[in-house]
Write an enzyme that holds these catalytic residues in place. Structure first.
Site, PDB file in Angstrom:
ATOM      1  N   PRO A 131       0.817  -1.215   0.000  1.00  0.00           N
ATOM      2  CA  PRO A 131       0.000   0.000   0.000  1.00  0.00           C
ATOM      3  C   PRO A 131       0.856   1.273   0.000  1.00  0.00           C
ATOM      4  O   PRO A 131       0.366   2.344  -0.334  1.00  0.00           O
ATOM      5  CB  PRO A 131      -0.805  -0.093   1.303  1.00  0.00           C
ATOM      6  CG  PRO A 131      -0.690  -1.498   1.774  1.00  0.00           C
ATOM      7  CD  PRO A 131       0.584  -2.037   1.204  1.00  0.00           C
TER       8      PRO A 131
ATOM      9  N   GLU B 249       0.200  -7.344   8.459  1.00  0.00           N
ATOM     10  CA  GLU B 249       0.323  -5.894   8.608  1.00  0.00           C
ATOM     11  C   GLU B 249       1.403  -5.326   7.707  1.00  0.00           C
ATOM     12  O   GLU B 249       1.465  -4.119   7.484  1.00  0.00           O
ATOM     13  CB  GLU B 249       0.596  -5.513  10.063  1.00  0.00           C
ATOM     14  CG  GLU B 249      -0.627  -5.667  10.960  1.00  0.00           C
ATOM     15  CD  GLU B 249      -1.862  -4.939  10.429  1.00  0.00           C
ATOM     16  OE1 GLU B 249      -1.784  -3.715  10.250  1.00  0.00           O
ATOM     17  OE2 GLU B 249      -2.884  -5.604  10.197  1.00  0.00           O
TER      18      GLU B 249
ATOM     19  N   ARG C 290      -0.614  -7.348 -21.367  1.00  0.00           N
ATOM     20  CA  ARG C 290      -1.384  -6.941 -22.551  1.00  0.00           C
ATOM     21  C   ARG C 290      -0.665  -5.885 -23.386  1.00  0.00           C
ATOM     22  O   ARG C 290      -1.043  -5.625 -24.519  1.00  0.00           O
ATOM     23  CB  ARG C 290      -2.820  -6.528 -22.199  1.00  0.00           C
ATOM     24  CG  ARG C 290      -2.962  -5.359 -21.276  1.00  0.00           C
ATOM     25  CD  ARG C 290      -4.399  -5.149 -20.870  1.00  0.00           C
ATOM     26  NE  ARG C 290      -5.254  -4.712 -21.977  1.00  0.00           N
ATOM     27  CZ  ARG C 290      -5.178  -3.536 -22.570  1.00  0.00           C
ATOM     28  NH1 ARG C 290      -4.284  -2.661 -22.181  1.00  0.00           N
ATOM     29  NH2 ARG C 290      -5.997  -3.222 -23.554  1.00  0.00           N
TER      30      ARG C 290
ATOM     31  N   ASP D 250       4.004   5.398 -35.610  1.00  0.00           N
ATOM     32  CA  ASP D 250       2.776   6.014 -36.094  1.00  0.00           C
ATOM     33  C   ASP D 250       1.971   6.525 -34.904  1.00  0.00           C
ATOM     34  O   ASP D 250       1.348   5.764 -34.196  1.00  0.00           O
ATOM     35  CB  ASP D 250       1.971   4.970 -36.876  1.00  0.00           C
ATOM     36  CG  ASP D 250       0.688   5.548 -37.425  1.00  0.00           C
ATOM     37  OD1 ASP D 250       0.397   6.734 -37.136  1.00  0.00           O
ATOM     38  OD2 ASP D 250      -0.007   4.824 -38.135  1.00  0.00           O
TER      39      ASP D 250
HETATM   40  C1  9D3 Z   1      -5.169  -2.364   7.616  1.00  0.00           C
HETATM   41  C2  9D3 Z   1      -3.696  -2.446   7.820  1.00  0.00           C
HETATM   42  N1  9D3 Z   1      -3.076  -1.246   7.277  1.00  0.00           N
HETATM   43  C3  9D3 Z   1      -2.896  -0.232   8.318  1.00  0.00           C
HETATM   44  C4  9D3 Z   1      -2.137  -0.652   9.505  1.00  0.00           C
HETATM   45  C5  9D3 Z   1      -1.812  -1.549   6.637  1.00  0.00           C
HETATM   46  C6  9D3 Z   1      -1.922  -2.549   5.559  1.00  0.00           C
HETATM   47  C7  9D3 Z   1      -1.012  -3.582   5.486  1.00  0.00           C
HETATM   48  C8  9D3 Z   1      -1.128  -4.538   4.493  1.00  0.00           C
HETATM   49  C9  9D3 Z   1      -2.921  -2.463   4.608  1.00  0.00           C
HETATM   50  C10 9D3 Z   1      -3.021  -3.429   3.598  1.00  0.00           C
HETATM   51  C11 9D3 Z   1      -2.131  -4.461   3.565  1.00  0.00           C
HETATM   52  C12 9D3 Z   1      -2.229  -5.496   2.493  1.00  0.00           C
HETATM   53  N2  9D3 Z   1      -2.256  -4.864   1.155  1.00  0.00           N
HETATM   54  C13 9D3 Z   1      -1.311  -5.080   0.259  1.00  0.00           C
HETATM   55  O1  9D3 Z   1      -0.422  -5.853   0.523  1.00  0.00           O
HETATM   56  C14 9D3 Z   1      -1.337  -4.355  -0.990  1.00  0.00           C
HETATM   57  C15 9D3 Z   1      -2.227  -3.348  -1.482  1.00  0.00           C
HETATM   58  C16 9D3 Z   1      -3.384  -2.722  -0.945  1.00  0.00           C
HETATM   59  O2  9D3 Z   1      -3.864  -3.011   0.158  1.00  0.00           O
HETATM   60  N3  9D3 Z   1      -4.007  -1.764  -1.688  1.00  0.00           N
HETATM   61  C17 9D3 Z   1      -3.552  -1.372  -2.916  1.00  0.00           C
HETATM   62  N4  9D3 Z   1      -2.478  -1.917  -3.469  1.00  0.00           N
HETATM   63  C18 9D3 Z   1      -1.824  -2.890  -2.740  1.00  0.00           C
HETATM   64  S1  9D3 Z   1      -0.455  -3.676  -3.261  1.00  0.00           S
HETATM   65  C19 9D3 Z   1      -0.335  -4.594  -1.902  1.00  0.00           C
END
Ligand code: 9D3
Length: 256
Positions: free
Chosen positions: A90, A117, A155, A170
């Site tokens: 994230p 987390e 893609r 082009d």
């Molecule tokens: C709810 C926990 N969050 C705040 C403490 C942190 C958090 C950690 C791990 C939030 C999401 C995640 C898991 N998400 C991903 O690994 C992830 C993700 C996403 O949640 N949203 C957009 N792109 C991605 S790429 C990997």
């Protein structure tokens, strides 16, 4: 192009690899997607991939050792083929068409799917070359995001959509699978198919007229209008003609 996916849920990917674009691209040999179970790179009896966060707090964090071991094993398999290691997280930079375009030139990509987390920061700092997020919403892991990155990137590969002959020099060439509007950075215009009237809702007359110039103009205007109403941020990146500007001017005061 090769994707090396590191995950604790390799089975998660099986169905998406057996359908549509990803299936075709892998079956034709243009793309190789390998799934690696992170637990196979652990060395304890319980195949532990996570641990409690230093400093306390809720949840668990991916340990660094299995991830380093997994990536180093992949590098060791083919030391001459450079690896680009991407952590799905994230906190990453946002996936856009431009990012996908950039990734499509890589030879061998490693996608690390986090869970819980998060992932020990030493993975982010010293193992990953890049950190990518697919958008500002919370998911429970990097598996779906990794699938999104693969689909978007694959893609674009020449030949995958059957567009080998479309030449990049082009500037008017529209890549297979994308509309003229999309190629210009606009949202798409509305589409209709038969019947011409459905539950009293009629297809716009112009589309039935057979006047190709009128149709082209109608589509372009609808694409501009939709982009202006819904995604004005996109419009800021588009070069508008004098006529486009006049059309948008005429819409002002008609906000829905
Ligand atoms: C709810 C926990 N969050 C705040 C403490 C942190 C958090 C950690 C791990 C939030 C999401 C995640 C898991 N998400 C991903 O690994 C992830 C993700 C996403 O949640 N949203 C957009 N792109 C991605 S790429 C990997």
């Amino acid at each position: 192009m090769t994707f090396e996916v590191i995950t604790i849920f390799p089975d998660f990917f099986h169905s998406i690899l057996e359908h549509g674009l990803l299936k075709r691209a892998t079956a034709s040999g243009q793309v190789t997607i390998r799934l690696h179970d992170l637990r196979e790179y652990t060395d304890d009896r319980h195949h532990t991939v996570d641990d409690r966060p230093f400093g306390g707090g809720p949840g668990m964090v991916f340990k660094p050792e299995p991830l380093f071991r997994a990536v180093e094993a992949l590098q060791g398999e083919a030391p001459e083929r450079s690896l680009r290691v991407i952590l799905l997280s994230p906190q990453g930079r946002l996936l856009t068409q431009a990012v996908a375009e950039e990734l499509s030139h890589a030879e061998r990509l490693v996608l690390i799917c986090g869970r819980y987390e998060g992932v020990d920061e030493r993975v982010t700092e010293h193992l990953a070359c890049d950190e990518i997020s697919i958008g500002d919403f919370v998911m429970s892991g990097g598996e779906l995001p990794a699938a999104v990155v693969m689909e978007t990137t694959i893609r674009l590969l020449p030949g995958v959509l059957g567009n080998e002959e479309s030449c990049e020099q082009d500037s008017f060439a529209v890549p297979a699978g994308s509309s003229a509007a999309e190629a210009q950075g606009l949202l798409d215009c509305p589409h209709y198919t038969r019947p011409a009237e459905f539950r009293n809702w009629k297809v716009p007359e112009v589309l039935l007229s057979g006047d190709h110039e009128e149709i082209r103009q109608w589509r372009h205007r609808r694409a501009l209008e939709k982009t202006w109403r819904r995604r004005p941020d996109l419009l800021a990146q588009v070069t508008l003609s004098e006529e486009d500007r006049r059309w948008l001017e005429s819409l002002k005061g008609t906000e829905l």
